[in-house]
Design an enzyme around this catalytic site. Structure first.
Site, PDB file in Angstrom:
ATOM      1  N   GLU A 136       0.845  -1.200   0.000  1.00 32.71           N
ATOM      2  CA  GLU A 136       0.000   0.000   0.000  1.00 32.71           C
ATOM      3  C   GLU A 136       0.878   1.247   0.000  1.00 32.71           C
ATOM      4  OE1 GLU A 136      -2.300  -0.293   3.595  1.00 32.71           O
ATOM      5  OE2 GLU A 136      -2.696  -2.429   3.285  1.00 32.71           O
ATOM      6  N   LYS A 138       2.307   4.581   1.508  1.00 34.41           N
ATOM      7  CA  LYS A 138       2.371   5.138   2.849  1.00 34.41           C
ATOM      8  C   LYS A 138       1.967   6.603   2.717  1.00 34.41           C
ATOM      9  CE  LYS A 138       5.201   5.375   7.001  1.00 34.41           C
ATOM     10  NZ  LYS A 138       4.763   6.699   7.420  1.00 34.41           N
ATOM     11  N   ASP A 140       1.143  10.352   3.385  1.00 34.62           N
ATOM     12  CA  ASP A 140       1.846  11.309   4.234  1.00 34.62           C
ATOM     13  C   ASP A 140       0.859  12.312   4.821  1.00 34.62           C
ATOM     14  OD1 ASP A 140       3.888  12.484   5.523  1.00 34.62           O
ATOM     15  OD2 ASP A 140       4.820  13.385   3.754  1.00 34.62           O
ATOM     16  N   TYR A 252      -7.199   2.173   6.013  1.00 31.40           N
ATOM     17  CA  TYR A 252      -6.342   1.028   5.698  1.00 31.40           C
ATOM     18  C   TYR A 252      -6.240  -0.028   6.787  1.00 31.40           C
ATOM     19  CZ  TYR A 252      -3.215   4.410   7.973  1.00 31.40           C
ATOM     20  OH  TYR A 252      -2.682   5.335   8.812  1.00 31.40           O
ATOM     21  N   LYS A 340      10.361   3.310   3.417  1.00 29.59           N
ATOM     22  CA  LYS A 340      10.264   4.743   3.121  1.00 29.59           C
ATOM     23  C   LYS A 340      11.036   5.126   1.863  1.00 29.59           C
ATOM     24  CE  LYS A 340       9.830   7.416   6.961  1.00 29.59           C
ATOM     25  NZ  LYS A 340       9.031   8.557   7.353  1.00 29.59           N
ATOM     26  N   CYS A 434      24.811  45.219 -11.325  1.00 32.63           N
ATOM     27  CA  CYS A 434      24.758  43.867 -11.882  1.00 32.63           C
ATOM     28  C   CYS A 434      26.041  43.128 -11.502  1.00 32.63           C
ATOM     29  CB  CYS A 434      24.631  43.940 -13.397  1.00 32.63           C
ATOM     30  SG  CYS A 434      24.907  42.355 -14.195  1.00 32.63           S
ATOM     31  N   CYS A 437      28.260  42.737 -14.856  1.00 31.38           N
ATOM     32  CA  CYS A 437      28.810  43.830 -15.667  1.00 31.38           C
ATOM     33  C   CYS A 437      28.845  45.165 -14.934  1.00 31.38           C
ATOM     34  CB  CYS A 437      28.009  43.980 -16.956  1.00 31.38           C
ATOM     35  SG  CYS A 437      26.371  44.697 -16.675  1.00 31.38           S
ATOM     36  N   CYS A 452      19.115  43.482 -14.946  1.00 32.81           N
ATOM     37  CA  CYS A 452      20.252  44.234 -15.450  1.00 32.81           C
ATOM     38  C   CYS A 452      19.853  44.711 -16.841  1.00 32.81           C
ATOM     39  CB  CYS A 452      21.491  43.348 -15.544  1.00 32.81           C
ATOM     40  SG  CYS A 452      22.774  44.115 -16.558  1.00 32.81           S
ATOM     41  N   CYS A 457      25.870  43.143 -21.339  1.00 33.87           N
ATOM     42  CA  CYS A 457      26.235  42.380 -20.144  1.00 33.87           C
ATOM     43  C   CYS A 457      26.688  40.976 -20.558  1.00 33.87           C
ATOM     44  CB  CYS A 457      25.029  42.301 -19.220  1.00 33.87           C
ATOM     45  SG  CYS A 457      25.276  41.211 -17.817  1.00 33.87           S
TER      46      CYS A 457
HETATM   47  S1  IVH Z   1      -0.813   0.643   8.883  1.00 30.36           S
HETATM   48  C1  IVH Z   1      -0.336  -1.640  12.615  1.00 30.36           C
HETATM   49  N1  IVH Z   1      -0.916   1.577   6.441  1.00 30.36           N
HETATM   50  O1  IVH Z   1       2.292   5.352   8.919  1.00 30.36           O
HETATM   51  C2  IVH Z   1      -0.411  -0.913  11.355  1.00 30.36           C
HETATM   52  N2  IVH Z   1      -0.072   2.978   8.151  1.00 30.36           N
HETATM   53  O2  IVH Z   1       4.655   4.746  10.664  1.00 30.36           O
HETATM   54  C3  IVH Z   1      -0.639   0.507  11.531  1.00 30.36           C
HETATM   55  N3  IVH Z   1       0.529   5.232   7.359  1.00 30.36           N
HETATM   56  O3  IVH Z   1       0.868   5.668  12.088  1.00 30.36           O
HETATM   57  C4  IVH Z   1      -0.497   1.389  10.388  1.00 30.36           C
HETATM   58  N4  IVH Z   1      -0.027   4.932   5.269  1.00 30.36           N
HETATM   59  O4  IVH Z   1      -0.065   7.115  10.176  1.00 30.36           O
HETATM   60  C5  IVH Z   1      -0.574   1.832   7.715  1.00 30.36           C
HETATM   61  N5  IVH Z   1      -1.104   2.297   4.217  1.00 30.36           N
HETATM   62  C6  IVH Z   1      -0.783   2.531   5.505  1.00 30.36           C
HETATM   63  C7  IVH Z   1      -0.272   3.781   5.908  1.00 30.36           C
HETATM   64  C8  IVH Z   1       0.082   3.960   7.249  1.00 30.36           C
HETATM   65  C9  IVH Z   1       0.438   5.794   6.148  1.00 30.36           C
HETATM   66  C10 IVH Z   1       1.073   5.901   8.562  1.00 30.36           C
HETATM   67  C11 IVH Z   1       0.204   5.794   9.783  1.00 30.36           C
HETATM   68  C12 IVH Z   1       1.046   5.139  10.815  1.00 30.36           C
HETATM   69  C13 IVH Z   1       2.412   5.407  10.323  1.00 30.36           C
HETATM   70  C14 IVH Z   1       3.354   4.343  10.832  1.00 30.36           C
END
Ligand code: IVH
Length: 694
Positions: A136, A138, A140, A252, A340, A434, A437, A452, A457
């Site tokens: 999945e 991650k 932000d 998620y 990451k 400038c 020049c 300028c 120049c």
């Molecule tokens: S699962 C036990 N899935 O990442 C599992 N977390 O560093 C709990 N996050 O606190 C989290 N995308 O805020 C999960 N697809 C994803 C995520 C995700 C972002 C964040 C979440 C969590 C942090 C962990």
């Protein structure tokens, strides 16, 4: 009152109807906000909503907390005393909210080798040879938990320390994608009696940028990134502020789910989606280490094209029966891991600001940084764009700054970290000279750039020659970027007049230049001596002087000498020119080096006198214009003449055939007539644009 006379039977009828309407609205919301494919128009949607509002107003006892009317920003109900003008409750600090099961965090890895080690550990512990995983993005943002009781949203809380978060129910209700009530899909899983569902609240990049633009306009500090903006927006005491920030959410994970069981993570994600919760389509079911490595690579490549920020990917063992066997550490499970991406923002010290002159004469502030590694690349310089940006960000020499590098984009300073100032930081001074020049730099009102103005120049000379030789300028065929670079780099051409001293032999010495093309180029340069005054004025690259203004100046002054000797007042009074452009032309010709260069060009044989004006298009042919009200930059007569010179005609009265009505100050009845007939109405700016004067 109908409520009194209706009795019990009509209350029951209203209750049923309200329920029907709520279901219908929830369905429309789901289709609109989650599936992105509505099946009714906004007007139809409003009609259903209004009917529900009507019933709830008549029977306040029928209002339920999960009714779609109860979202912040939903139509306010007069009978609840929440209509406009009624004092709002005073906000209280966010309340603590305990999670039934802790919200764990994830271990972080950075390399493919670490994937291999993690997969090995899983194989060893579970004795499964080729384990399956959900992979999945991650997201932000910031993690939240939503609690649904009997399918109705009862509570929303931030993660906090994992055990206790902050209660943000009202704020989460402003997120349009969050269903206030879970839906039961035909053939889908039953809605659990209690569901803790977890996910990430975030801001789409476009929404984040819009918020920052607005804050900038209001003189408020901007957010450093979408995550900070999302967090700041969700953790508000006043839900109306949250509502003005269009937050989004992906779900998620689940904590407690009474009355539901999921054999796999994938089943769980599918069930969540079935209940109407937004689940990201980028989630994937993959097998083995190779599947994880490929997913990571794929998503990293897509990263810059996604409408929201992700900072890595998350892998989770798909078979939930293996989760217990794998177990958890104090704060993180062993069955999941975050892989990451390299970060794109870093803080570092700004040691100095240098000023760099580009090909077009723009003098750009460049941040000289304490070298810092951002996403595998050492960054020691970053752009600060222009003076307006510098002012807005209030970046000072010696500051700690946040630097960002995304994709192929030049690194940029996002903001200064004012909290880390010691008081020794120095405000940068834009240079008066400038740096290349030493000519005096200029800055015009409304122009974010320092410039300028010197034609000779050395930092600009290549760009100046290319512009001089361009199609709309002196139109010197064959004098393109490559040959210009060589002529300048070999020292053959240092200033524009040097072009006219070039011999075919000298040109032939350049790479990829045969005798024939060298001869042609020298011939084309010689031919340019007889160009029109309009072309010459354009070719000098004076700020604001495009082809249109160059034509206006040529027509008015008819001689180069007269343009050069005009006062700024003379120039400003020319129809279509005005004080701003007039000032720029005046300054240009009163910069001694520029004057000398033009004199030298003339002494090489340049003859560009005359009022002849070329048009590259007959854009106004067949168009009729009517003027009403006073124009600031033109008399009526001048405006009419300009229109005619571009092939258009002017008349006195408005008819259906009129193409444009140009409206100045204090317009007469012609404006109303034009509006009545549906004729296009433009103001002076629009008129100048049509004439190519903007
Ligand atoms: S699962 C036990 N899935 O990442 C599992 N977390 O560093 C709990 N996050 O606190 C989290 N995308 O805020 C999960 N697809 C994803 C995520 C995700 C972002 C964040 C979440 C969590 C942090 C962990």
């Amino acid at each position: 009152m109908s409520k009194m006379s209706g009795g019990k039977a009509s209350l029951e009828k209203a209750r049923n109807r309200a329920e029907e309407l709520r279901q219908e609205i929830n369905e429309h919301n789901y289709r609109y906000y989650v599936l992105d494919s509505p099946i009714v128009s906004d007007a139809e949607y409003d009609a259903v909503m209004l009917e529900l509002v009507g019933i709830e107003e008549e029977y306040p006892e029928l209002v339920t907390p999960d009714s779609p009317t109860q979202r912040v920003g939903a139509p306010k109900l007069v009978s609840f005393g929440l209509s406009m003008g009624t004092p709002q409750p005073i906000p209280t600090p966010l309340q603590a909210a305990k999670h039934r099961t802790p919200m764990l965090s994830l271990d972080t890895i950075f390399t493919d080798e670490q994937i291999a080690a993690w997969v090995k550990m899983i194989q060893r512990t579970t004795e499964v040879e080729e384990p399956e995983f959900t992979a999945e993005p991650k997201f932000d943002g910031l993690s939240v938990e939503l609690v649904y009781e009997d399918g109705a949203l009862a509570l929303a809380a931030t993660r906090g320390d994992g055990y206790t978060g902050e209660e943000v129910t009202a704020n989460v209700k402003t997120i349009k994608q969050v269903p206030l009530r879970l839906r039961k899909e035909e053939g889908g899983a039953e809605v659990p009696s209690l569901l803790e569902v977890r996910g990430e609240v975030y801001l789409r990049i476009a929404d984040f940028q819009a918020i920052n633009r607005e804050r900038e306009k209001n003189g408020e500090p901007v957010f450093a990134n979408p995550r900070n903006a999302a967090a700041g927006s969700l953790r508000q005491l006043d839900s109306r502020i949250t509502r003005s920030r269009p937050l989004s959410i992906w779900l998620y994970d689940v904590g407690v789910a009474e009355g539901a069981e999921f054999a796999t993570q994938w089943d769980m994600l599918t069930a969540l989606r079935g209940w109407g919760l937004p689940v990201c389509e980028l989630n994937k079911l993959v097998t083995g280490e190779a599947g994880l490595v490929a997913y990571h690579a794929d998503l990293q490549e897509k990263r810059d094209t996604l409408p929201f920020e992700i900072d890595g990917v998350v892998y989770k063992v798909n078979d939930r029966s293996l989760h217990d066997a794998l177990g958890s550490r104090t704060r993180s499970p062993r069955w999941a891991v975050a892989h990451k991406f390299p970060p794109r923002q870093q803080t570092t010290k700004l040691n100095d600001i240098l000023w760099s002159v580009g090909r077009t004469g723009v003098v750009t502030p460049v941040a000289m940084l304490e070298p810092v590694n951002i996403g595998g690349v050492t960054v020691s310089r970053a752009t600060l764009h222009n003076l307006d940006e510098l002012d807005r960000k209030d970046v000072r020499i010696g500051d700690w700054v946040l630097v960002q590098r995304a994709g192929d984009v030049i690194p940029q300073v996002v903001m200064a970290i004012a909290e880390r100032r010691t008081g020794d930081e120095k405000k940068p001074e834009p240079p008066h000279e400038c740096p290349a020049c030493k000519a005096e730099t200029v800055r015009y009102e409304g122009d974010p750039f320092l410039r300028c103005p010197n034609l000779d120049c050395p930092a600009q000379i290549k760009g100046r020659i290319e512009h001089y030789a361009s199609k709309l300028g002196m139109d010197i065929d064959g004098l393109g970027e490559k040959i210009v670079d060589q002529l300048v780099e070999t020292g053959r051409v240092e200033r524009l007049p040097d072009l006219y001293d070039l011999t075919a032999e000298q040109v032939q010495e350049m790479e990829r230049m045969g005798p024939k093309s060298a001869q042609n180029l020298v011939g084309a340069i010689e031919g340019s001596k007889k160009a029109s005054l309009q072309r010459f004025l354009y070719s000098l690259g004076i700020i604001h002087v495009g082809e249109g203004i160059a034509g206006v100046l040529a027509r008015h002054f008819k001689s180069l000498r007269r343009v050069m000797d005009a006062t700024d007042g003379d120039l400003a009074r020319v129809a279509g020119v005005g004080p701003e452009i007039g000032r720029a032309v005046y300054d240009f010709f009163h910069e001694p080096q520029n004057r000398q260069t033009v004199e030298d060009l003339v002494s090489k044989g340049l003859e560009v006198e005359g009022a002849e004006v070329e048009r590259t298009s007959d854009e106004l042919a067949g168009k009729t214009f009517v003027f009403t009200g006073g124009l600031a930059g033109f008399t009526r007569e001048e405006a009419g003449k300009l229109v005619e010179e571009m092939g258009g005609t002017t008349t006195d009265s408005v008819s259906k055939k009129t193409s444009y009505v140009v409206v100045g100050s204090d317009p007469g009845s012609k404006l109303r007539k034009a509006e009545g007939l549906g004729v296009t109405v433009i103001d002076e700016e629009g008129f100048k644009e049509l004439l190519g004067l903007e």
